[in-house]
Design an enzyme around this catalytic site. Structure first.
Site, mmCIF file in Angstrom:
data_model
loop_
_atom_site.group_PDB
_atom_site.id
_atom_site.type_symbol
_atom_site.label_atom_id
_atom_site.label_comp_id
_atom_site.label_asym_id
_atom_site.label_seq_id
_atom_site.Cartn_x
_atom_site.Cartn_y
_atom_site.Cartn_z
ATOM 1 N N GLU A 17 0.826 -1.207 0.000
ATOM 2 C CA GLU A 17 0.000 0.000 0.000
ATOM 3 C C GLU A 17 0.861 1.259 0.000
ATOM 4 O OE1 GLU A 17 -2.652 -0.400 3.290
ATOM 5 O OE2 GLU A 17 -3.891 -1.929 2.305
ATOM 6 N N HIS A 55 -10.203 1.285 0.354
ATOM 7 C CA HIS A 55 -10.582 0.379 1.449
ATOM 8 C C HIS A 55 -12.087 0.099 1.486
ATOM 9 C CE1 HIS A 55 -6.501 1.205 2.884
ATOM 10 N NE2 HIS A 55 -6.645 0.176 3.697
#
Length: 300
Positions: free
Chosen positions: A156, A189
């Site tokens: 990420e 997310h």
């Protein structure tokens, strides 16, 4: 075009800002990268949930492929004038200068922010577990632990910070660029909505949880982007991300369950940690501490 250079005069500033990429190119590229990252998690046709070993292993492979693809956006779109000043590895945060500082100072700063939760853990004796070799031996064999502490922070931060910010910083001031990637990071997310609904959770509960997750991942994304831009190092947000994943979101119930005197002591540590973090943040992220002379450093 990637090599087009313009200068913009801001009404509230006396200096000019060099624009290497158009907003359409930089923001568009970042959006495509984020879509590729999320889509890579769902290319596998599996009936298992996200914590099943087969799902975790497949997603490990997927994000590592994305990590191979994403740098090509930086390589092909970055202006030649930027590459005359810095290499692709340098603008992605892989530098030797200031590496030691970037490895430890942002982590210590974040531990100040978590002073409250850390004090609760110390009181509960959880810290003693970390001194046990078996804890670490079991941890590195646990796929969920590896995902949360290594692969997720690594992939990420590499994708959303090391590959996106060098593009956005060729278009926007650092203060603006540091707000764009967190939004994409928070939106990325939201894919957990699908998994929660498949697990049979009520829609209302799923939406509340997902909105809260979007909120705190976006806030963390701003902090992580701040660390990357100010330090010019990938390792700074990566280690902080791993630490925050380990700590989790602070649980007020842990404080409420403490005896009367201890409860107020821990509340004090929570407040002291937050205030200390706010006070120390500007100083401990001073670019010169990290030998940050990258192309955007002059605008910090």
């Amino acid at each position: 075009m990637a090599n087009e250079i313009t200068t913009e005069q801001h009404p509230d500033a006396t200096d000019t800002v060099t624009v290497y990429l158009s907003p359409f190119v930089s923001v568009g590229a970042c959006f495509v990268i984020s879509v590729i990252y999320v889509a890579s998690l769902y290319v596998w046709n599996s009936k298992h949930d996200r914590d099943h070993p087969s799902t975790i292993k497949r997603r490990f492979f997927s994000v590592f492929v994305v990590m191979l693809v994403a740098p090509f956006f930086v390589l092909t779109l970055t202006s030649k004038d930027v590459f005359q000043r810095n290499t692709i590895w340098q603008i992605m945060g892989f530098r030797n200068e200031g590496l030691f500082t970037a490895t430890f100072v942002p982590l210590l700063l974040t531990m100040v922010l978590f002073l409250g939760p850390l004090s609760v853990q110390l009181s509960n004796g959880i810290w003693r577990i970390y001194s046990e070799p078996m804890y670490w031996m079991n941890a590195v064999r646990n796929l969920v632990w590896l995902r949360n502490h290594l692969v997720a922070p690594l992939s990420e931060e590499f994708t959303f910070r090391a590959c996106m910010l060098p593009l956005l910083l060729q278009t926007f001031r650092p203060s603006i660029a540091m707000l764009i990637t967190p939004l994409l990071f928070g939106l990325a997310h939201l894919h957990h909505i699908k998994e929660r609904l498949q697990n049979g959770r009520p829609l209302r509960e799923v939406l509340i949880i997902s909105f809260f997750q979007f909120f705190y991942t976006t806030i963390f994304g701003i902090y992580s982007a701040h660390l990357f831009v100010r330090s010019g190092h990938f390792v700074a947000p990566f280690i902080v991300h791993a630490f925050c994943n380990h700590m989790g979101f602070p649980d007020p119930q842990e404080v409420q369950s403490q005896p009367h005197r201890k409860k107020y002591l821990f509340i004090g540590f929570y407040v002291l940690g937050l205030v200390g973090w706010i006070v120390l943040l500007p100083t401990l992220t001073t670019p010169s501490w990290y030998s940050n002379n990258l192309f955007w450093a002059g605008e910090l």
